[in-house]
Design a protein around this motif. Structure first.
Motif, mmCIF file in Angstrom:
data_model
loop_
_atom_site.group_PDB
_atom_site.id
_atom_site.type_symbol
_atom_site.label_atom_id
_atom_site.label_comp_id
_atom_site.label_asym_id
_atom_site.label_seq_id
_atom_site.Cartn_x
_atom_site.Cartn_y
_atom_site.Cartn_z
ATOM 1 N N HIS A 34 -9.546 7.822 -2.753
ATOM 2 C CA HIS A 34 -8.935 6.721 -3.487
ATOM 3 C C HIS A 34 -8.976 5.470 -2.627
ATOM 4 O O HIS A 34 -9.253 5.540 -1.430
ATOM 5 N N ILE A 35 -8.655 4.355 -3.245
ATOM 6 C CA ILE A 35 -8.594 3.127 -2.464
ATOM 7 C C ILE A 35 -7.215 2.496 -2.594
ATOM 8 O O ILE A 35 -6.618 2.472 -3.671
ATOM 9 N N LEU A 36 -6.706 2.044 -1.472
ATOM 10 C CA LEU A 36 -5.453 1.293 -1.450
ATOM 11 C C LEU A 36 -5.806 -0.140 -1.107
ATOM 12 O O LEU A 36 -6.888 -0.416 -0.600
ATOM 13 N N GLY A 37 -4.868 -1.039 -1.338
ATOM 14 C CA GLY A 37 -5.183 -2.412 -0.991
ATOM 15 C C GLY A 37 -4.010 -3.346 -1.111
ATOM 16 O O GLY A 37 -2.937 -2.970 -1.608
ATOM 17 N N GLY A 38 -4.235 -4.558 -0.647
ATOM 18 C CA GLY A 38 -3.184 -5.566 -0.673
ATOM 19 C C GLY A 38 -3.070 -6.262 -2.020
ATOM 20 O O GLY A 38 -2.082 -6.928 -2.305
ATOM 21 N N LEU A 39 -4.096 -6.104 -2.844
ATOM 22 C CA LEU A 39 -4.025 -6.717 -4.167
ATOM 23 C C LEU A 39 -3.225 -5.811 -5.099
ATOM 24 O O LEU A 39 -3.264 -4.594 -4.967
ATOM 25 N N ILE A 75 -7.251 -2.665 -9.402
ATOM 26 C CA ILE A 75 -6.680 -4.001 -9.220
ATOM 27 C C ILE A 75 -6.212 -4.526 -10.573
ATOM 28 O O ILE A 75 -6.910 -4.393 -11.569
ATOM 29 N N MET A 78 0.828 -1.212 0.000
ATOM 30 C CA MET A 78 0.000 0.000 0.000
ATOM 31 C C MET A 78 0.860 1.259 0.000
ATOM 32 O O MET A 78 0.371 2.347 -0.233
#
Ligand SMILES: Cc1ncc(C[n+]2csc(CCOP(=O)(O)OP(=O)(O)O)c2C)c(N)n1
Ligand code: SF4
Lengths: 615, 334
Positions: A464-469, A478, A333
Motif C-alpha cells: 500500500h502507499i501512505l502519504g502526506g496528501l 488521494i 500517515m
C-alpha cells in the motif's frame, strides 16, 4: 569518633558541590548521593552546569554546581538552598554562595583563594569571607590542594592526575560531616574503577584523608550530622538521570513490543545524552543514526517506523521547530513515532543548558492543519522511564506520533531508580492488520478503537502507499473531497481522544482543600513540597499534576472545578493554564508563572500560594 | 517467481499528457519486473512534486511524503529494515533544493538506496518556477528577468558528496532507462540515476537535444564499462584524453585511430574522468553521456550498521533490557 563529638540527627539535608567545570563535582556529588541511597535515604540531585563550556579556569562563568538532597524519607526536589556548600575555588564561592542557607557550613580549598584566584573571581580585597558576609566560624577552610599532593606524594602519579583527586578530598570531608561509612564509598569506587585499581585506591586514600582532616581538626567546632532512614521501599536500586531513564524506557518498550528500536537524532543540549546512552547499547539491538539535521532525524525515524521498527527521535526546543513538518507527516500517515523534547530555555537558542516548560503549546498545537498528537510530560528523573515507556506504548498501539516532554531539570537530575521487572511492565500490542483482511484491507481502514491497522512492508497482499496528501477514508487514494477531508480530520481527532490515560490523582486534602495546586511535568516535586509545607502551616491544600496532556485525563474538569481556589503553577507564561481554560468550561485559575531557566524555589511557591489562600 | 510489468502497475497516472514522467514510469515497471524482487519487498519513497506522485502508481509498498525529505525517510526505512529494496524518487527541486542536504548525506553515507532524480529543470507542481538545475538567465514565473544564479549539476553534486554510483538516462528512451535502473539496483550502496525528463507544460523542450532518437544519435554517447567511448550515427567519433581533459575526435582523422579512444571504466575508484564524462554538454562541443558513468563498490552504511550490531553483540555480555540493568552500580534496600 571523638567523644566530644555531637551527632545531630536531621530529617533532610542539602549539599551543593561547586567548583571549576573540570573539578569533578558531579562525580563527588553522585558518590555521596548513591552512598546515601544505599542506606535507604531518599535522594534527588541536580547539576547546574555553565552554558559556557570552555570558560577559562577559575572564572565566574566556568563554575559548575551539583546539588544533592538526601532525606530520611522520600525527597521530591534537589532542595532550594543548601546546608553545606563545597566551594573548590574563589569563583565558586562567589557565584554559589547565594544557594546557601543562612548559617550553612562552607567548605573551601584555601589553596584556590590566592591573589590571582581572588582577582579572577572579582573580589576587591583579600577578605573574601568578609566581602561575602560569611561568618568564619561556619567555614571549614583547608589547603586541599596541598594536602592531596602530600597524600599522594609517593603514588607515582603526576601533578595533574593528583589534582584530579581534589574532589575526593572534599567528598571525604562531606562524608565525615554526615557520618557516612567510608567502606561503602570504598566499595563503590572499587567497583567503578574495577579496571583501574590503582586509581580506585588513590581516590580512596584521598577520601580517607579528607575524612581524617575533618575529624582531627574540626570535630569540636562543627557538628556532625546524620540523616537516618525512615521508610524504605525494599528492592534493588540504581542511580539514574532522567535522560538515561528515558533511554531505558525506549529500550524496554521496543523489547516488550518485539520491535527494533531506531533512534534518528541530531545532537543538541540537553537532549544529547539520550543519543549517547542509546548508542552504547547496540548489543541490545538498538540502532542509532546521527543524522545531518533534526529534520532528517525525525524523517528517518518515521521511515524506520514505516518499515516496521519503533521509530524514535530526540531533541530539544529548536530541534522541535525543525521536526514539525515530519511530525505532521506522521500524524496524517498514522504511523508510530516518539518525539522526545528535552525542553530548554528561551526562544531560538535561548538558554541551552537551562530548564523551562515553554514548549507545551508547541507540542500540542505547533503544526499546520488540524494535527492532534498525544503529549506527555515526565514528572521526575526516574519517572522519565515510565513516561518514555508509555509514550512508546501509545504510539505503537494507536499508530500515532507522541510528544514526550522532559526538560533540562529532570533530564540531568537523578534519583534512586527501583529496577523494573520487564515481565511486569504493561503489554504493548500494535494493531497489525489481521491476515483475514487480505484482499479487503485498505490503508485507512480502522480497528474498533479508531486506529489504523499497521501493515509492515514484506507482508504479501498488503502492499500500500501512505502519504502526506489527504486520503480517501475508504480506498486510501488521494482525495480532495471536502466531506472526506472533514471526516478524516474527525477520525484522526477521535482516535487520539479515544486513548485511555490514567485519571488525575489528588494528593493532600483532597476532600476539603481551600486551594488546589496544579502543574505538569518536572515541577511535580517542588509543588508537592510546597503543598506539604502549607499543610504543615495549617492550611488545607491539595495537589494534582498532569503527566498526560493530550488527551487530558477524563476527570480533569471534575477535579479542577471542585475546589474554591485553584492555582496553576508552571515555568512559562501560562501555557497550561490557558490550555485548561480552553478545555474546561468556566475554569479560571490563579497563575504562578516563572521563567528563569531555574527550578522553582519551594519557599517562593509557598509564599505565593499563601497569598492566594489569604485572598 | 517471475514477474511482469503488470505486477508492478497500479492506478491511472495523473500527469499531463506527454509528461516525461509517464515514459519513465513505464520503464520502471519493466525494470522492476526484470529485476524480479517481489512487490511486497519493495518500498518506493518520494517527496513532493509532480514526479513524486510516482509511488501512487506502483503496486509495491510506498510513501509519498513531504517536500525534500524522501532521502531521509528512505534512509530510516532501509537501515531499520535492510531486507527491503528501497527506491527513492525526487524531482530536481525536491532532491536538490529543499532536499539537498539529505541528498548529499545519503550519498556520503552510501546507504543502499536507489535514488531517482527526475530532472526537468523546473518546478512543475508549483507551476513553473526556476529550479536549482535551471541555467543562469532562465526566465520563469519567479524569474521574469532571468535568474542570476548558476545551476547545480546533479552529477557533480553526487561526485562531490563521494557518491559511488551515477547513471543518466532519457525518460523517452525505454531501453537505456531500463538498463540503468537494473544497474542501479545491482549496485550495493547509494545510486543516483538522473532522468532527463521533459515538462511539456512549464519547460517544454528542455532536453530536446537528446529527447528523441534522432537527437540522441547526434548528441549522446552511451557509455558502457569496458567499451570504447565512441558515438555518432556510425560511431565515427570518439573521446580521447588530452592533457587534463577530454577531447572529441573523428576516428581516422588528424591521425587519431580507434586505439587512441578511451575505454570506459565505471569501476575506477578515482572519479576524475568519470566526472569529466558526466559533465559533458553539447554547449561545450561534447555529447551528453548516458548510461552508467560511475559504479564503484564500497561498504554500505546499512550493512555496516548491522555488522556493528552483530559485532558489539558478540563482544558484550548483555543482550536485553534485564541484562542491561545489571550493568549498573546496583544496591539493595531491604
Ligand atoms: C515545505 C514545502 N515547501 C514548498 C512546497 C511546495 N512545493 C511542492 S512541489 C515543489 C517543487 C517541485 O519541483 P520538483 O521537485 O522539481 O518536481 P516536479 O514537480 O518538477 O516533478 C514545491 C516548491 C511544499 N510542498 N512543501
Ligand atoms: S506540470 Fe510538467 S512535470 Fe508536472 S505533470 Fe505536467 S508536464 Fe509533468
Amino acid at each position: 569518633m571523638a567523644e566530644n563529638l555531637e551527632v545531630k540527627v536531621l530529617d533532610q539535608v542539602v549539599v551543593r558541590f561547586s567548583g571549576d567545570s573540570g573539578d569533578g563535582m558531579q562525580l563527588a556529588g553522585n558518590i555521596f548521593s548513591t552512598v546515601s541511597a544505599t542506606v535507604g535515604n531518599g535522594i534527588s540531585t541536580f547539576p547546574d552546569y555553565p552554558a559556557d563550556i570552555r570558560a577559562p579556569q577559575g572564572s565566574l562563568t566556568g563554575v559548575s554546581g551539583f546539588q544533592v538532597h538526601i532525606g530520611a524519607g522520600k525527597v521530591y526536589t534537589p532542595g532550594d538552598k543548601c546546608d553545606v556548600l563545597v566551594a573548590m575555588n574563589a569563583a565558586a564561592l562567589k557565584t554559589q554562595y547565594r544557594y546557601a542557607k543562612p548559617g550553612a557550613t562552607i567548605i573551601i580549598d584555601t589553596d584556590s583563594f590566592g591573589p590571582k584566584d581572588l582577582e579572577k573571581a572579582q573580589f576587591a580585597t583579600e577578605d573574601y569571607l568578609g566581602e561575602m558576609g560569611i561568618d568564619a566560624d561556619r567555614v571549614v577552610a583547608c589547603p586541599m590542594t596541598q594536602m592531596v599532593k602530600d597524600c599522594l606524594a609517593d603514588s607515582g602519579m603526576d601533578n595533574k592526575a593528583m589534582l584530579k583527586c581534589r574532589n575526593m578530598f572534599a567528598l571525604g570531608l562531606v562524608c565525615w560531616l554526615f557520618d557516612r561509612d567510608l567502606n561503602l564509598v570504598a566499595n563503590f569506587l572499587r567497583e567503578k574503577f574495577a579496571k583501574k585499581p590503582a586509581i580506585a585506591e588513590a581516590n580512596i586514600k584521598v577520601i580517607q584523608a579528607g575524612w581524617d582532616y575533618g575529624h582531627n581538626t574540626h570535630s569540636s567546632a562543627i557538628n556532625v550530622y546524620r540523616v537516618e532512614t525512615k521508610e524504605k521501599t525494599p528492592g534493588r536500586y540504581m542511580d539514574i538521570t532522567g535522560n538515561k531513564a528515558t533511554a531505558y524506557g525506549f529500550i524496554a518498550a521496543a523489547e516488550k513490543a518485539g520491535l527494533k528500536l531506531y533512534l534518528g537524532s541530531y545532537p543538541i543540549t540537553p537532549a544529547t545524552d539520550v543519543l549517547h546512552e542509546l548508542s552504547k547499547h547496540k548489543s541490545c539491538g538498538v540502532i542509532t543514526v546521527q543524522c545531518e539535521d533534526e529534520i532528517s532525524g525525525c524523517a528517518s525515524a518515521l521511515g524506520a517506523s514505516f518499515a516496521g521498527a519503533l521509530g524514535v527521535t530526540s531533541t530539544s526546543g529548536p530541534g522541535i521547530c525543525l521536526k514539525s513538518e515530519a511530525m505532521n507527516l506522521a500524524v496524517i500517515m498514522e504511523l508510530p513515532l516518539v518525539v522526545l523534547d528535552v525542553q530548554r530555555g528561551g526562544p531560538a537558542t535561548g538558554l541551552p543548558t537551562k530548564s523551562e516548560q515553554t514548549d507545551l503549546l508547541q507540542a500540542l498545537f505547533g503544526r499546520n492543519g488540524e494535527s492532534p498528537m498525544p503529549v506527555m510530560a515526565a514528572t521526575s528523573p526516574t519517572d522519565c522511564f515510565d513516561a518514555a515507556y508509555q509514550a512508546c506504548k501509545i504510539a505503537l498501539e494507536h499508530m500515532t506520533p507522541v510528544v514526550l516532554l522532559t526538560d533540562a531539570f529532570v533530564a540531568n537530575g537523578s534519583g534512586a531508580f527501583k529496577l523494573p521487572d520487564i515481565t511486569k511492565l504493561d503489554a504493548i500490542n500494535p494493531p497489525y492488520v489481521p491476515e483475514e483482511l487480505k484482499g479487503k484491507w485498505t490503508p485507512y481502514m480502522r480497528a474498533e478503537n479508531g486506529t489504523r491497522y499497521w501493515a509492515v512492508p514484506g507482508r504479501e497482499g498488503f502492499a500500500h502507499i501512505l502519504g502526506g496528501l489527504e486520503k480517501d477514508s475508504n480506498t486510501g487514494a488521494i482525495s480532495t473531497n471536502p466531506e472526506n477531508h472533514d471526516l478524516m480530520t474527525r477520525l484522526r481527532q477521535q482516535k487520539i481522544d479515544n486513548i485511555q490515560v490514567p485519571d488525575l490523582e489528588v494528593g493532600g486534602d483532597a476532600e476539603d482543600a481551600d486551594l488546589l495546586i496544579v502543574g505538569f511535568g518536572s515541577t511535580y516535586g517542588h509543588l508537592h513540597s510546597a503543598m506539604d509545607e502549607l499543610r504543615q502551616k495549617g492550611y488545607k491544600v491539595a495537589q494534582t499534576h498532569f503527566k498526560y496532556l493530550n488527551p487530558l485525563p477524563k476527570n480533569t474538569a471534575a477535579v479542577l472545578t471542585k475546589y474554591k481556589k485553584v492555582v496553576v503553577a508552571e515555568q512559562n507564561m501560562g501555557q497550561l493554564a490557558g490550555y485548561l481554560r480552553m478545555k474546561v468550561d468556566g475554569f479560571v485559575p490563579y497563575q504562578f508563572n516563572q521563567v528563569k531557566g531555574q527550578p522553582f524555589v519551594v519557599e517562593e511557591l509557598v509564599n505565593a500560594f499563601e497569598e492566594i489562600l489569604k485572598k | 517467481m517471475s514477474y511482469t510489468a503488470q505486477d508492478f502497475k497500479k492506478g491511472q497516472p495523473r500527469w499531463c499528457p506527454g509528461c516525461g514522467d509517464h515514459f519513465f514510469l513505464a520503464s520502471l515497471h519493466k525494470a522492476m519486473a526484470e529485476i524480479g524482487v517481489a512487490p511486497e519487498n519493495v518500498a518506493v519513497i518520494s517527496g513532493i512534486g509532480c514526479s513524486s506522485r510516482l509511488p501512487h502508481y506502483m503496486a509495491t509498498y510506498g510513501m509519498n511524503t513531504i517536500h525534500g525529505r524522501a532521502a531521509a525517510i528512505a534512509t530510516g526505512a532501509k537501515v531499520a529494515n535492510p531486507d527491503l529494496t528501497v527506491w527513492q524518487v525526487s524531482g530536481d527541486g525536491d532532491g536538490l533544493a529543499i532536499g539537498g542536504n539529505h541528498f548529499i548525506h545519503a550519498n556520503r553515507r552510501n546507504i543502499d538506496l536507489n535514488m531517482i532524480l527526475l530532472n526537468n529543470r523546473i518546478y512543475g507542481l508549483t507551476k513553473g518556477q526556476y529550479s536549482p538545475t535551471s541555467p543562469r538567465g532562465f526566465v520563469s514565473k519567479s524569474s521574469p528577468y532571468g535568474t542570476v544564479e548558476d545551476p547545480f549539476r546533479p552529477a557533480e553534486l553526487c561526485f562531490g558528496a563521494r557518491g559511488h554510483f551515477f547513471a543518466r538516462c532519457v525518460a523517452t528512451d525505454a531501453k537505456g532507462t531500463v538498463e540503468v535502473l537494473k544497474a542501479a539496483y545491482e549496485h550495493k550502496g547509494a545510486s543516483v540515476t538522473e532522468v532527463l525528463q521533459n515538462c511539456v507544460i512549464f519547460n517544454d523542450h528542455c532536453h530536446d537535444v537528446v529527447y528523441n532518437n534522432e537527437g540522441r544519435k547526434k548528441n549522446a554517447i552511451y557509455v558502457k564499462h569496458g567499451e570504447k567511448l565512441v558515438f555518432g550515427e556510425n560511431n565515427e567519433f570518439g573521446l580521447v584524453q588530452q592533457g587534463f581533459g577530454l577531447k572529441v575526435v573523428e576516428i581516422g582523422k588528424d591521425g587519431y585511430t580507434i586505439d587512441d579512444v578511451l575505454v570506459h571504466d565505471a569501476h575506477c575508484e578515482d572519479n576524475t574522468l568519470q566526472l569529466k564524462l558526466a559533465m559533458m554538454t553539447p554547449e561545450d562541443g561534447f555529447p551528453i553521456a548516458l548510461g552508467v558513468i560511475r559504479d564503484v563498490e564500497a561498504p554500505t552504511y546499512d550493512e555496516a550498521v548491522h555488522a556493528q550490531l552483530a559485532e558489539v553483540s558478540a563482544q558484550k555480555k548483555y543482550h536485553n533490557f534485564t541484562e542491561l540493568l545489571e550493568t549498573n552500580d546496583i544496591w539493595e534496600v531491604r
